[in-house]
Write a protein that holds these residues in place. Structure first.
Motif, PDB file in Angstrom:
ATOM      1  N   ARG A 108       2.555  -1.985  35.827  1.00 49.53           N
ATOM      2  CA  ARG A 108       2.487  -3.452  35.920  1.00 49.53           C
ATOM      3  C   ARG A 108       1.064  -3.892  36.242  1.00 49.53           C
ATOM      4  O   ARG A 108       0.553  -4.852  35.659  1.00 49.53           O
ATOM      5  N   GLU A 109       0.414  -3.184  37.149  1.00 51.22           N
ATOM      6  CA  GLU A 109      -0.972  -3.531  37.483  1.00 51.22           C
ATOM      7  C   GLU A 109      -1.902  -3.283  36.300  1.00 51.22           C
ATOM      8  O   GLU A 109      -2.816  -4.070  36.053  1.00 51.22           O
ATOM      9  N   GLN A 110      -1.663  -2.214  35.550  1.00 46.14           N
ATOM     10  CA  GLN A 110      -2.493  -1.933  34.373  1.00 46.14           C
ATOM     11  C   GLN A 110      -2.308  -3.027  33.323  1.00 46.14           C
ATOM     12  O   GLN A 110      -3.286  -3.458  32.701  1.00 46.14           O
TER      13      GLN A 110
ATOM     14  N   VAL B 150       5.690  -5.760  25.008  1.00 45.60           N
ATOM     15  CA  VAL B 150       6.814  -4.891  24.642  1.00 45.60           C
ATOM     16  C   VAL B 150       6.497  -3.443  24.997  1.00 45.60           C
ATOM     17  O   VAL B 150       7.347  -2.726  25.538  1.00 45.60           O
ATOM     18  N   THR B 151       5.274  -3.018  24.726  1.00 44.60           N
ATOM     19  CA  THR B 151       4.859  -1.653  25.051  1.00 44.60           C
ATOM     20  C   THR B 151       4.980  -1.397  26.546  1.00 44.60           C
ATOM     21  O   THR B 151       5.594  -0.414  26.981  1.00 44.60           O
ATOM     22  N   TYR B 152       4.397  -2.281  27.340  1.00 47.90           N
ATOM     23  CA  TYR B 152       4.440  -2.096  28.791  1.00 47.90           C
ATOM     24  C   TYR B 152       5.860  -2.194  29.333  1.00 47.90           C
ATOM     25  O   TYR B 152       6.247  -1.415  30.211  1.00 47.90           O
ATOM     26  N   ASN B 153       6.652  -3.133  28.839  1.00 50.26           N
ATOM     27  CA  ASN B 153       8.026  -3.240  29.326  1.00 50.26           C
ATOM     28  C   ASN B 153       8.850  -2.008  28.986  1.00 50.26           C
ATOM     29  O   ASN B 153       9.718  -1.601  29.751  1.00 50.26           O
ATOM     30  N   THR B 154       8.559  -1.391  27.849  1.00 48.74           N
ATOM     31  CA  THR B 154       9.248  -0.158  27.474  1.00 48.74           C
ATOM     32  C   THR B 154       8.892   0.962  28.446  1.00 48.74           C
ATOM     33  O   THR B 154       9.759   1.713  28.901  1.00 48.74           O
ATOM     34  N   VAL B 155       7.607   1.079  28.780  1.00 53.02           N
ATOM     35  CA  VAL B 155       7.170   2.112  29.734  1.00 53.02           C
ATOM     36  C   VAL B 155       7.767   1.833  31.114  1.00 53.02           C
ATOM     37  O   VAL B 155       8.270   2.754  31.780  1.00 53.02           O
ATOM     38  N   ILE B 156       7.748   0.590  31.551  1.00 45.62           N
ATOM     39  CA  ILE B 156       8.282   0.246  32.875  1.00 45.62           C
ATOM     40  C   ILE B 156       9.792   0.477  32.922  1.00 45.62           C
ATOM     41  O   ILE B 156      10.329   0.941  33.933  1.00 45.62           O
ATOM     42  N   ASP B 157      10.481   0.223  31.812  1.00 48.59           N
ATOM     43  CA  ASP B 157      11.915   0.513  31.788  1.00 48.59           C
ATOM     44  C   ASP B 157      12.169   2.015  31.815  1.00 48.59           C
ATOM     45  O   ASP B 157      13.146   2.473  32.419  1.00 48.59           O
TER      46      ASP B 157
ATOM     47  N   ASP C 112      -5.136  -5.487  31.728  1.00 50.77           N
ATOM     48  CA  ASP C 112      -5.295  -5.651  30.277  1.00 50.77           C
ATOM     49  C   ASP C 112      -5.085  -7.099  29.831  1.00 50.77           C
ATOM     50  O   ASP C 112      -5.085  -7.389  28.638  1.00 50.77           O
ATOM     51  N   GLY C 113      -4.867  -8.005  30.802  1.00 46.39           N
ATOM     52  CA  GLY C 113      -4.705  -9.414  30.474  1.00 46.39           C
ATOM     53  C   GLY C 113      -3.319  -9.794  30.004  1.00 46.39           C
ATOM     54  O   GLY C 113      -3.135 -10.854  29.403  1.00 46.39           O
ATOM     55  N   ILE C 114      -2.337  -8.943  30.270  1.00 45.57           N
ATOM     56  CA  ILE C 114      -0.957  -9.223  29.865  1.00 45.57           C
ATOM     57  C   ILE C 114      -0.158  -9.601  31.104  1.00 45.57           C
ATOM     58  O   ILE C 114      -0.109  -8.851  32.074  1.00 45.57           O
ATOM     59  N   GLN C 115       0.440 -10.794  31.085  1.00 46.74           N
ATOM     60  CA  GLN C 115       1.224 -11.283  32.218  1.00 46.74           C
ATOM     61  C   GLN C 115       2.609 -10.649  32.199  1.00 46.74           C
ATOM     62  O   GLN C 115       3.284 -10.667  31.178  1.00 46.74           O
ATOM     63  N   PRO C 116       3.055 -10.069  33.318  1.00 41.45           N
ATOM     64  CA  PRO C 116       4.441  -9.573  33.393  1.00 41.45           C
ATOM     65  C   PRO C 116       5.425 -10.708  33.123  1.00 41.45           C
ATOM     66  O   PRO C 116       5.131 -11.869  33.428  1.00 41.45           O
TER      67      PRO C 116
ATOM     68  N   CYS D 159      10.329   4.054  33.433  1.00 38.47           N
ATOM     69  CA  CYS D 159      10.138   4.341  34.861  1.00 38.47           C
ATOM     70  C   CYS D 159      11.411   4.025  35.632  1.00 38.47           C
ATOM     71  O   CYS D 159      11.814   4.773  36.531  1.00 38.47           O
ATOM     72  N   ARG D 160      12.049   2.916  35.284  1.00 41.96           N
ATOM     73  CA  ARG D 160      13.314   2.546  35.928  1.00 41.96           C
ATOM     74  C   ARG D 160      14.362   3.625  35.716  1.00 41.96           C
ATOM     75  O   ARG D 160      15.016   4.074  36.652  1.00 41.96           O
ATOM     76  N   ARG D 161      14.491   4.070  34.485  1.00 45.54           N
ATOM     77  CA  ARG D 161      15.492   5.101  34.168  1.00 45.54           C
ATOM     78  C   ARG D 161      15.212   6.402  34.909  1.00 45.54           C
ATOM     79  O   ARG D 161      16.128   7.124  35.266  1.00 45.54           O
ATOM     80  N   ALA D 162      13.932   6.689  35.128  1.00 48.70           N
ATOM     81  CA  ALA D 162      13.547   7.920  35.831  1.00 48.70           C
ATOM     82  C   ALA D 162      13.531   7.738  37.348  1.00 48.70           C
ATOM     83  O   ALA D 162      13.334   8.701  38.086  1.00 48.70           O
ATOM     84  N   GLY D 163      13.728   6.508  37.815  1.00 50.45           N
ATOM     85  CA  GLY D 163      13.692   6.245  39.248  1.00 50.45           C
ATOM     86  C   GLY D 163      12.298   6.331  39.829  1.00 50.45           C
ATOM     87  O   GLY D 163      12.112   6.710  40.974  1.00 50.45           O
ATOM     88  N   GLU D 164      11.297   5.966  39.036  1.00 54.85           N
ATOM     89  CA  GLU D 164       9.888   6.069  39.443  1.00 54.85           C
ATOM     90  C   GLU D 164       9.278   4.679  39.637  1.00 54.85           C
ATOM     91  O   GLU D 164       8.477   4.215  38.825  1.00 54.85           O
ATOM     92  N   LEU D 165       9.649   4.025  40.719  1.00 57.32           N
ATOM     93  CA  LEU D 165       9.151   2.691  40.997  1.00 57.32           C
ATOM     94  C   LEU D 165       7.632   2.660  41.115  1.00 57.32           C
ATOM     95  O   LEU D 165       6.981   1.773  40.567  1.00 57.32           O
ATOM     96  N   GLY D 166       7.053   3.615  41.815  1.00 54.46           N
ATOM     97  CA  GLY D 166       5.598   3.643  41.998  1.00 54.46           C
ATOM     98  C   GLY D 166       4.853   3.689  40.678  1.00 54.46           C
ATOM     99  O   GLY D 166       3.863   2.973  40.484  1.00 54.46           O
ATOM    100  N   VAL D 167       5.333   4.494  39.756  1.00 52.52           N
ATOM    101  CA  VAL D 167       4.712   4.588  38.428  1.00 52.52           C
ATOM    102  C   VAL D 167       4.883   3.267  37.687  1.00 52.52           C
ATOM    103  O   VAL D 167       3.953   2.777  37.043  1.00 52.52           O
TER     104      VAL D 167
END
Length: 119
Positions: free
Chosen positions: A52-54, A30-37, A58-62, A39-47
């Protein structure tokens, strides 16, 4: 929608140091998906891809939500980056190949796309 604050909070969770956390906490899906979302809102795909790689390190599957946010980032990038720069030449911006690459990675990870993934 403040990406830098979101990333800062994630870092505070990981280290246990900062104004907003009192102890070290392990980020979860949930934490990572919130950060990735964010990034989506900011238009920052690279970030978003970096996070996602981090999460994998950390052993968490996307999951499907992770990939849906990343795929959606491809479409949002040009409009978000055009607000801050004159150049529309941004990594992955409105690139169908990038969107299909992410979609293929999602399938390779044995994830089932949902209705939102296709939007």
């Amino acid at each position: 929608g403040d990406l830098s604050s979101c990333v800062d909070l994630l870092q505070q969770m990981r280290t246990g140091k900062g104004n907003d956390v009192f102890c070290k906490m392990k980020p979860n899906i949930v934490t990572y998906n919130t950060v990735i979302d964010a990034c989506r809102r900011a238009g920052e795909l690279g970030v978003g891809l970096d996070h996602r790689e981090q999460m994998r390190r950390d052993g968490i599957q996307p999951d499907a939500r992770t990939y849906t946010s990343l795929i959606s980032s491809v479409a949002r990038m040009q409009s978000a980056s055009a607000k801050s720069t004159k150049s529309a030449t941004v990594f992955g911006a409105n690139d169908p190949d990038m969107a299909f690459t992410l979609f293929d990675e999602m399938i390779a990870d044995n994830l089932v796309p949902n209705g939102v993934t296709y939007c």
